[in-house]
Scaffold this motif. Sequence first.
Motif, mmCIF file in Angstrom:
data_model
loop_
_atom_site.group_PDB
_atom_site.id
_atom_site.type_symbol
_atom_site.label_atom_id
_atom_site.label_comp_id
_atom_site.label_asym_id
_atom_site.label_seq_id
_atom_site.Cartn_x
_atom_site.Cartn_y
_atom_site.Cartn_z
ATOM 1 N N ASN A 51 1.542 -66.174 -2.595
ATOM 2 C CA ASN A 51 2.500 -67.255 -3.374
ATOM 3 C C ASN A 51 3.155 -67.053 -4.543
ATOM 4 O O ASN A 51 3.689 -68.089 -5.150
ATOM 5 N N ALA A 52 2.541 -65.988 -4.940
ATOM 6 C CA ALA A 52 3.187 -65.899 -6.992
ATOM 7 C C ALA A 52 4.048 -65.119 -6.716
ATOM 8 O O ALA A 52 5.378 -64.547 -8.052
ATOM 9 N N GLY A 53 5.135 -64.791 -5.529
ATOM 10 C CA GLY A 53 6.133 -63.925 -5.527
ATOM 11 C C GLY A 53 6.225 -62.265 -6.166
ATOM 12 O O GLY A 53 6.940 -61.899 -5.961
ATOM 13 N N LEU A 54 5.027 -62.034 -5.684
ATOM 14 C CA LEU A 54 4.543 -60.631 -5.901
ATOM 15 C C LEU A 54 4.642 -59.497 -4.966
ATOM 16 O O LEU A 54 5.259 -58.247 -4.979
ATOM 17 N N VAL A 55 4.478 -60.174 -3.585
ATOM 18 C CA VAL A 55 5.095 -59.506 -2.396
ATOM 19 C C VAL A 55 5.192 -60.041 -1.708
ATOM 20 O O VAL A 55 5.564 -61.402 -1.305
ATOM 21 N N LYS A 56 5.770 -58.932 -0.787
ATOM 22 C CA LYS A 56 6.656 -60.109 0.817
ATOM 23 C C LYS A 56 5.904 -59.969 1.634
ATOM 24 O O LYS A 56 5.411 -57.904 2.233
ATOM 25 N N LEU A 67 6.454 -54.751 -2.194
ATOM 26 C CA LEU A 67 6.691 -55.169 -3.251
ATOM 27 C C LEU A 67 7.686 -56.072 -2.872
ATOM 28 O O LEU A 67 8.550 -56.324 -2.581
ATOM 29 N N ALA A 68 7.968 -57.530 -3.844
ATOM 30 C CA ALA A 68 8.962 -58.672 -3.986
ATOM 31 C C ALA A 68 9.545 -58.638 -5.048
ATOM 32 O O ALA A 68 11.449 -58.823 -4.700
ATOM 33 N N ARG A 69 9.572 -57.750 -6.018
ATOM 34 C CA ARG A 69 9.865 -57.481 -7.020
ATOM 35 C C ARG A 69 10.244 -55.902 -7.228
ATOM 36 O O ARG A 69 8.952 -54.964 -6.481
ATOM 37 N N PRO A 70 10.945 -54.930 -7.939
ATOM 38 C CA PRO A 70 10.658 -53.341 -8.419
ATOM 39 C C PRO A 70 9.622 -53.353 -9.133
ATOM 40 O O PRO A 70 9.166 -54.284 -10.308
ATOM 41 N N LYS A 71 8.719 -52.210 -8.520
ATOM 42 C CA LYS A 71 7.807 -51.875 -9.231
ATOM 43 C C LYS A 71 7.931 -52.057 -10.602
ATOM 44 O O LYS A 71 6.833 -51.716 -11.531
ATOM 45 N N THR A 72 8.849 -51.957 -11.233
ATOM 46 C CA THR A 72 9.229 -51.749 -12.794
ATOM 47 C C THR A 72 9.268 -52.887 -13.927
ATOM 48 O O THR A 72 9.313 -53.281 -14.464
ATOM 49 N N GLU A 73 9.510 -53.788 -12.974
ATOM 50 C CA GLU A 73 9.835 -55.105 -13.201
ATOM 51 C C GLU A 73 7.741 -56.397 -13.232
ATOM 52 O O GLU A 73 7.934 -56.872 -13.584
ATOM 53 N N ILE A 74 6.977 -55.690 -12.725
ATOM 54 C CA ILE A 74 5.796 -56.180 -11.624
ATOM 55 C C ILE A 74 4.898 -55.532 -12.954
ATOM 56 O O ILE A 74 4.539 -53.989 -12.574
ATOM 57 N N THR A 75 4.340 -56.657 -13.930
ATOM 58 C CA THR A 75 2.843 -56.052 -14.925
ATOM 59 C C THR A 75 1.811 -56.070 -14.064
ATOM 60 O O THR A 75 1.639 -56.943 -13.526
ATOM 61 N N VAL A 76 1.144 -55.494 -15.210
ATOM 62 C CA VAL A 76 -0.755 -55.329 -14.937
ATOM 63 C C VAL A 76 -0.630 -57.311 -14.673
ATOM 64 O O VAL A 76 -2.030 -57.559 -14.149
ATOM 65 N N ASP A 78 1.290 -59.893 -14.747
ATOM 66 C CA ASP A 78 1.219 -60.424 -14.025
ATOM 67 C C ASP A 78 0.296 -60.206 -12.355
ATOM 68 O O ASP A 78 -0.216 -61.366 -11.737
ATOM 69 N N ILE A 79 -0.275 -59.289 -11.963
ATOM 70 C CA ILE A 79 -1.656 -59.531 -10.996
ATOM 71 C C ILE A 79 -3.160 -59.786 -12.154
ATOM 72 O O ILE A 79 -3.267 -60.651 -10.683
ATOM 73 N N ILE A 80 -2.871 -59.501 -12.799
ATOM 74 C CA ILE A 80 -4.355 -59.946 -13.119
ATOM 75 C C ILE A 80 -4.387 -60.874 -13.638
ATOM 76 O O ILE A 80 -5.678 -61.503 -12.859
ATOM 77 N N LEU A 81 -3.636 -62.313 -14.045
ATOM 78 C CA LEU A 81 -3.194 -63.233 -13.705
ATOM 79 C C LEU A 81 -3.494 -64.462 -13.333
ATOM 80 O O LEU A 81 -3.859 -65.215 -13.063
ATOM 81 N N THR A 82 -2.579 -63.654 -12.129
ATOM 82 C CA THR A 82 -2.757 -64.077 -10.499
ATOM 83 C C THR A 82 -3.976 -64.876 -9.644
ATOM 84 O O THR A 82 -4.699 -64.898 -8.922
ATOM 85 N N LEU A 83 -4.849 -63.129 -9.769
ATOM 86 C CA LEU A 83 -6.072 -63.278 -8.971
ATOM 87 C C LEU A 83 -7.450 -63.686 -9.859
ATOM 88 O O LEU A 83 -8.230 -64.149 -9.176
ATOM 89 N N GLU A 84 -7.470 -63.751 -11.649
ATOM 90 C CA GLU A 84 -8.510 -63.912 -12.126
ATOM 91 C C GLU A 84 -8.050 -64.869 -12.702
ATOM 92 O O GLU A 84 -9.010 -65.924 -13.337
#
Length: 136
Positions: A51-56, A67-76, A78-84
């Motif tokens: 839903n956050a557009g991090l994976v497809k 991954l929905a975006r390059p791994k160089t563009e996804i930050t920790v 992005d992931i932590i705030l999405t889940l926590e």
Amino acid sequence: MKISTKGRYGLMLMVDLAAGDGKTPTSLKTVAERQSLSEHYLEQLIAPLRNAGLVKSIRGAYGGYILARPKTEITVKDIILTLEGPLTLVDQDVEDGLDELWDRLRQAILSVMESVTLQDLVDMKHRSEGTYMFYI
């Protein structure tokens, strides 16, 4: 602040996906087996990441997730705030006269999380003791 298993396992999931070629989907079952995690728990984590557009998700017999975006563009961050959810160090109703300190600490933590990408985590994993498991 304490990162829960949602954040830790979510990072492990995302690093596992980032370690691939970026084109071939990976099933949650495969990630669960490689990382010794519960597939059922990963299923709960993948929805907010999608839903956050991090994976497809890729459907079909050889489907899974990429991954929905390059791994160089996804930050920790992005992931932590999405889940926590939002980062809080102290309860909002605490009136101890140290608001500036708490805000500076919060900003420092967010800055570090924003400066580390999935590519950085994959590189860290490769520099580790050669085990595939990645621990946060």
